[in-house]
Design an enzyme around this catalytic site. Structure first.
Site, PDB file in Angstrom:
ATOM      1  N   CYS A   1      -4.597   3.603  -3.193  1.00 43.75           N
ATOM      2  CA  CYS A   1      -5.728   4.806  -2.784  1.00 43.75           C
ATOM      3  C   CYS A   1      -6.496   5.290  -3.117  1.00 43.75           C
ATOM      4  CB  CYS A   1      -4.507   5.820  -2.026  1.00 43.75           C
ATOM      5  SG  CYS A   1      -3.161   5.321  -1.505  1.00 43.75           S
TER       6      CYS A   1
ATOM      7  N   ARG B   1       6.291  -0.361  -8.164  1.00 42.83           N
ATOM      8  CA  ARG B   1       6.791   0.537  -8.308  1.00 42.83           C
ATOM      9  C   ARG B   1       8.218   0.017  -8.761  1.00 42.83           C
ATOM     10  NH1 ARG B   1       5.580   2.575  -2.259  1.00 42.83           N
ATOM     11  NH2 ARG B   1       3.148   2.541  -2.050  1.00 42.83           N
TER      12      ARG B   1
ATOM     13  N   GLN C   1       1.094  -5.355  -0.482  1.00 41.19           N
ATOM     14  CA  GLN C   1       0.490  -4.362   0.745  1.00 41.19           C
ATOM     15  C   GLN C   1      -0.693  -4.773   1.380  1.00 41.19           C
ATOM     16  OE1 GLN C   1      -0.033  -0.122   1.096  1.00 41.19           O
ATOM     17  NE2 GLN C   1       1.599   0.423  -0.789  1.00 41.19           N
TER      18      GLN C   1
ATOM     19  N   ASP D   1      -2.871  -3.305   3.536  1.00 36.29           N
ATOM     20  CA  ASP D   1      -3.291  -1.850   3.355  1.00 36.29           C
ATOM     21  C   ASP D   1      -4.505  -1.645   3.524  1.00 36.29           C
ATOM     22  OD1 ASP D   1      -2.974   0.455   2.779  1.00 36.29           O
ATOM     23  OD2 ASP D   1      -3.179   0.604   0.487  1.00 36.29           O
TER      24      ASP D   1
ATOM     25  N   HIS E   1      -7.131   1.829   3.824  1.00 39.26           N
ATOM     26  CA  HIS E   1      -7.865   2.982   4.240  1.00 39.26           C
ATOM     27  C   HIS E   1      -8.774   3.353   4.982  1.00 39.26           C
ATOM     28  CE1 HIS E   1      -5.271   2.972   0.511  1.00 39.26           C
ATOM     29  NE2 HIS E   1      -4.682   4.085   0.934  1.00 39.26           N
TER      30      HIS E   1
ATOM     31  N   LYS F   1       2.963  11.130   8.819  1.00 33.59           N
ATOM     32  CA  LYS F   1       2.255   9.686   8.901  1.00 33.59           C
ATOM     33  C   LYS F   1       3.499   9.552  10.025  1.00 33.59           C
ATOM     34  CE  LYS F   1       5.841   9.375   5.369  1.00 33.59           C
ATOM     35  NZ  LYS F   1       6.603   8.012   4.597  1.00 33.59           N
TER      36      LYS F   1
ATOM     37  N   HIS G   1      -4.326   6.591   5.969  1.00 35.83           N
ATOM     38  CA  HIS G   1      -4.034   4.815   4.972  1.00 35.83           C
ATOM     39  C   HIS G   1      -2.829   4.482   5.668  1.00 35.83           C
ATOM     40  CE1 HIS G   1      -3.116   7.287   1.189  1.00 35.83           C
ATOM     41  NE2 HIS G   1      -3.624   8.272   1.947  1.00 35.83           N
TER      42      HIS G   1
HETATM   43  C1  TSB Z   1      -0.634   2.311   3.354  1.00 41.35           C
HETATM   44  N1  TSB Z   1      -1.063   4.517  -0.118  1.00 41.35           N
HETATM   45  C2  TSB Z   1      -0.262   3.918   1.507  1.00 41.35           C
HETATM   46  C3  TSB Z   1      -0.681   3.115   1.796  1.00 41.35           C
HETATM   47  O1  TSB Z   1      -2.102   2.868   2.176  1.00 41.35           O
HETATM   48  C4  TSB Z   1       1.842   4.037   1.326  1.00 41.35           C
HETATM   49  O2  TSB Z   1       1.427   2.611  -0.170  1.00 41.35           O
HETATM   50  N2  TSB Z   1       2.473   4.204   2.100  1.00 41.35           N
HETATM   51  S1  TSB Z   1       3.505   3.703   1.276  1.00 41.35           S
HETATM   52  O3  TSB Z   1       4.430   4.431   0.239  1.00 41.35           O
HETATM   53  O4  TSB Z   1       4.834   4.437   2.601  1.00 41.35           O
HETATM   54  O5  TSB Z   1       4.061   2.222   1.304  1.00 41.35           O
HETATM   55  C5  TSB Z   1       3.680   1.250   2.592  1.00 41.35           C
HETATM   56  C6  TSB Z   1       4.498   0.482   2.767  1.00 41.35           C
HETATM   57  O6  TSB Z   1       4.882  -0.558   2.086  1.00 41.35           O
HETATM   58  C7  TSB Z   1       5.832   0.615   3.779  1.00 41.35           C
HETATM   59  O7  TSB Z   1       5.567   1.246   4.607  1.00 41.35           O
HETATM   60  C8  TSB Z   1       7.148  -0.085   3.510  1.00 41.35           C
HETATM   61  O8  TSB Z   1       6.382  -0.897   4.260  1.00 41.35           O
HETATM   62  C9  TSB Z   1       6.301  -0.940   2.743  1.00 41.35           C
HETATM   63  N3  TSB Z   1       6.841  -0.954   0.987  1.00 41.35           N
HETATM   64  C10 TSB Z   1       6.806   0.558   0.510  1.00 41.35           C
HETATM   65  N4  TSB Z   1       8.238   0.361  -0.689  1.00 41.35           N
HETATM   66  C11 TSB Z   1       8.668  -0.869  -0.476  1.00 41.35           C
HETATM   67  C12 TSB Z   1       9.014  -1.963  -1.649  1.00 41.35           C
HETATM   68  N5  TSB Z   1       9.766  -1.657  -2.786  1.00 41.35           N
HETATM   69  N6  TSB Z   1       9.277  -3.312  -1.231  1.00 41.35           N
HETATM   70  C13 TSB Z   1       8.736  -3.984  -0.144  1.00 41.35           C
HETATM   71  N7  TSB Z   1       8.011  -3.179   0.319  1.00 41.35           N
HETATM   72  C14 TSB Z   1       7.423  -1.780  -0.057  1.00 41.35           C
HETATM   73 ZN    ZN Z   2      -3.104   4.404   0.423  1.00 37.13          ZN
END
Ligand code: TSB
Ligand code: ZN
Length: 582
Positions: free
Chosen positions: A277, A306, A324, A326, A328, A412, A458
């Site tokens: 983001c 992460r 992702q 992803d 925005h 969300k 997002h």
């Molecule tokens: C959608 N900032 C937002 C983005 O713009 C975001 O990061 N959202 S999130 O934290 O929900 O992450 C997006 C998606 O990543 C989640 O819906 C999930 O499907 C996936 N995700 C999250 N953590 C993991 C992980 N550790 N391993 C694999 N996929 C993951």
């Molecule tokens: Zn985001």
């Protein structure tokens, strides 16, 4: 699969079985000390301190035997309420129980213990009346588990089990567990050479092998085309940012425990990014925008890092390095509903293409009391939450609400799916955000010439390519649709000497497809089996008849019928399946 925790009777049975396990362990290892033994979705476990002893495969049947013996004795399970001082005296030799008792407030909690024969455990209950009700159980697995889940503490031995009323129920459940294991994407991923891991790369850092890379590329192409049509603009941005970037966004305060530690390079301090983001906020801020330009949709297939607990990482489903799908979306306040609806429609469209049916929509809302996690603007939150709710109602979708699950920046919608093994996870997500655009001082020029702040959505349709692939492998049991299959067609000559030329020409004519030609010296039946083990959707078998008639005979995965067609018919058939995402 049954959720033991949600069934009152089975919860009680399993909880009692955890005590039975503890009693058996105490008989076998008198020095054993016990931490907690809760009921979980999959049954129960008990965390036990066995000194230096580490539980092995051989110990399990011995413990089970002792459990059976105690159960047969049929002692009653007797509840007794005790005072805190009594409890402290009773468990004075057990530091783990003392830890629990210490934290109990006598005025608020009734302290109770349960006794069965020679064994007493501190417990809130409830339990079944007698150990003789615990006849149909099985110890399922064991592992190390840190005291209180903290790696700085001592490693305890955790033993898992499950208990049912009848042998039939138990066997049915054990069979379901076996089936789940064969559906587990970690097994399929290994069998089909989709991904690997290596200690030298690190935990939760899978490596996508060529077959996996094909799937991922196809997924990228698929969603990229959809997003292009919907007006998304894709970007590439670095997978690091400075600590200041994440201080500006607020992640440093609210998300730090999920991030890798920072690293210094010259006079800059970087972090591996956990989210994209902030980068996309800066991309938006690079231009001056008019109200007419909005919505602006910035997409990226973006790598994030992460910190996931080492016990939580799992195949491709929960990783520490992920990509992702992803985007925005920067919108005016009056566009929130429309844009949110388009995202939900895109989710439905994609799920339809993949034949995904087993999922739940979860509307994640704030916990009004939690002022630390959520920014304090009740009006803004209420408005945002009701906008999302209205769209879902208008679309006639089934969803449930989850208080306290919202992101720190807004409410969300999450799509929850159930993996073959383990608890539910989020796949797609769409999150409303009034906060980040403010933090980055973003604006657009409104009709009247005034500066306004955009709202951000997002969204990630696949979630991550990692998690989506894991889910897809489990849903399909590795039998992917033709367009996604790493190998789409396998050609087998009945006799290499006479039919190979024809097969090679055929392969050359299928340049748009991923084709293998099995010219090994193995028997035909062996080659056919291999084709099926590799989950190749179409196996072409070329013998003399096909060569003479200039035709093609093929079999579909999981089907023993042989279909014979002309080459043109075959090409048309392939094209049709690709177009229909079949
Ligand atoms: C959608 N900032 C937002 C983005 O713009 C975001 O990061 N959202 S999130 O934290 O929900 O992450 C997006 C998606 O990543 C989640 O819906 C999930 O499907 C996936 N995700 C999250 N953590 C993991 C992980 N550790 N391993 C694999 N996929 C993951
Ligand atoms: Zn985001």
């Amino acid at each position: 699969m049954i959720n033991i925790k949600e069934d009152e009777h089975l919860s009680r049975l399993n909880h009692s079985c955890a005590h039975l396990l503890a009693q058996a362990v105490k008989h076998l290892y008198p020095e054993a000390k016990f931490w907690v033994g809760p009921v979980i979705e999959e049954g129960f476990y008990y965390d036990i301190d066995l000194g230096d002893k580490v539980i092995t495969e051989e110990d399990i049947p011995i413990i089970e035997k002792e459990m059976k013996k105690i159960a047969k004795d049929g002692k009653r399970i007797v509840r007794r309420e005790i005072s805190k001082s009594e409890a402290l005296e009773m468990f004075k030799d057990d530091p783990y129980k003392l830890d629990l008792i210490d934290r109990m407030d006598e005025k608020e909690t009734i302290i109770s213990c349960y006794t069965q024969g020679d064994f007493t455990d501190l417990c809130r209950g409830p339990h079944v009346d007698s150990v003789k009700e615990l006849k149909h159980f099985k110890l399922l697995k064991f592992s190390g588990a840190y005291f209180k889940g903290d790696a700085k503490n001592k490693m305890l031995q955790r033993i898992y089990g499950i208990c049912f009323d009848t042998e039939e129920d138990l066997n049915k459940h054990l069979q379901e567990l076996e089936d789940a294991k064969t559906r587990d994407h970690r097994k399929i991923g290994k069998d089909l050479d989709i991904f690997m891991s290596h200690d030298l790369v690190g935990k939760g850092m899978p490596l996508w092998l060529p077959n996996g890379a094909i799937i991922r590329k196809e997924l990228e192409n698929y969603i990229y085309k959809k997003e292009q049509k919907l007006g998304y603009k894709h970007v590439y941005t670095p997978c690091v940012g400075t600590v200041d970037l994440y201080k500006t966004s607020g992640h440093w305060d609210h998300y730090k425990e999920n991030m890798f530690p920072s690293m210094k390079v010259d006079d800059e301090e970087f972090v591996l990014r956990p989210m994209n983001c902030p980068h996309h906020m800066l991309v938006y801020g690079n231009d001056i925008h008019s109200y007419r330009d909005l919505p602006i949709r910035i997409g990226e297939f973006a790598t994030d890092f992460r910190y996931e607990a080492s016990g939580a990482v799992k195949g491709l489903e929960r990783v520490r390095c992920m990509c992702q799908n992803d985007a925005h979306l920067f919108v005016r306040p009056d566009q929130i509903g429309d844009e949110f609806r388009k995202v939900v429609e895109l989710i439905l469209d994609v799920y339809h293409d993949f034949g995904i049916k087993n999922y739940k929509f979860r509307l994640s809302l704030r916990d009004k009391e939690d002022k630390e996690k959520y920014f304090d603007d009740d009006k803004m939150w209420d408005e945002a939450e009701s906008k999302l709710r209205n769209v879902l109602n208008d679309l006639g979708l089934n969803y449930y609400e989850a208080i306290g699950e919202a992101a720190f920046y807004g409410p969300k919608l999450d799509v929850e799916v159930k993996p073959a093994v383990g608890p539910e996870v989020t796949l797609s997500t769409c999150q409303l955000d009034f906060l980040l655009p403010r933090r980055f001082d973003l604006s657009y020029i409104d009709k009247d010439g005034s500066k306004k702040i955009p709202v951000v959505l997002h969204r990630a349709i696949f979630g991550t390519f990692d998690r989506f692939t894991a889910f897809l492998l489990e849903e399909t049991k590795g039998i992917l649709p033709l367009w996604l299959s790493p190998i789409q067609i396998n050609i087998i000559p009945v006799n290499n000497e006479y039919h190979l030329d024809y097969c090679e020409n055929l392969k050359a004519s299928l340049l748009n497809y991923r084709v293998t030609l099995d010219d090994s010296d193995e028997k035909l039946s062996y080659k056919m089996r291999e084709s099926s083990i590799k989950k190749i959707p179409i196996t072409v078998i070329i013998g003399q008849k096909e060569v003479d008639n200039n035709t093609i005979s093929y079999r579909l995965l999981g089907n023993n019928d042989t279909i014979t067609v002309t080459k043109d018919e075959f090409y048309q058939y392939l094209e049709g399946r690709i177009i229909n995402k079949d």
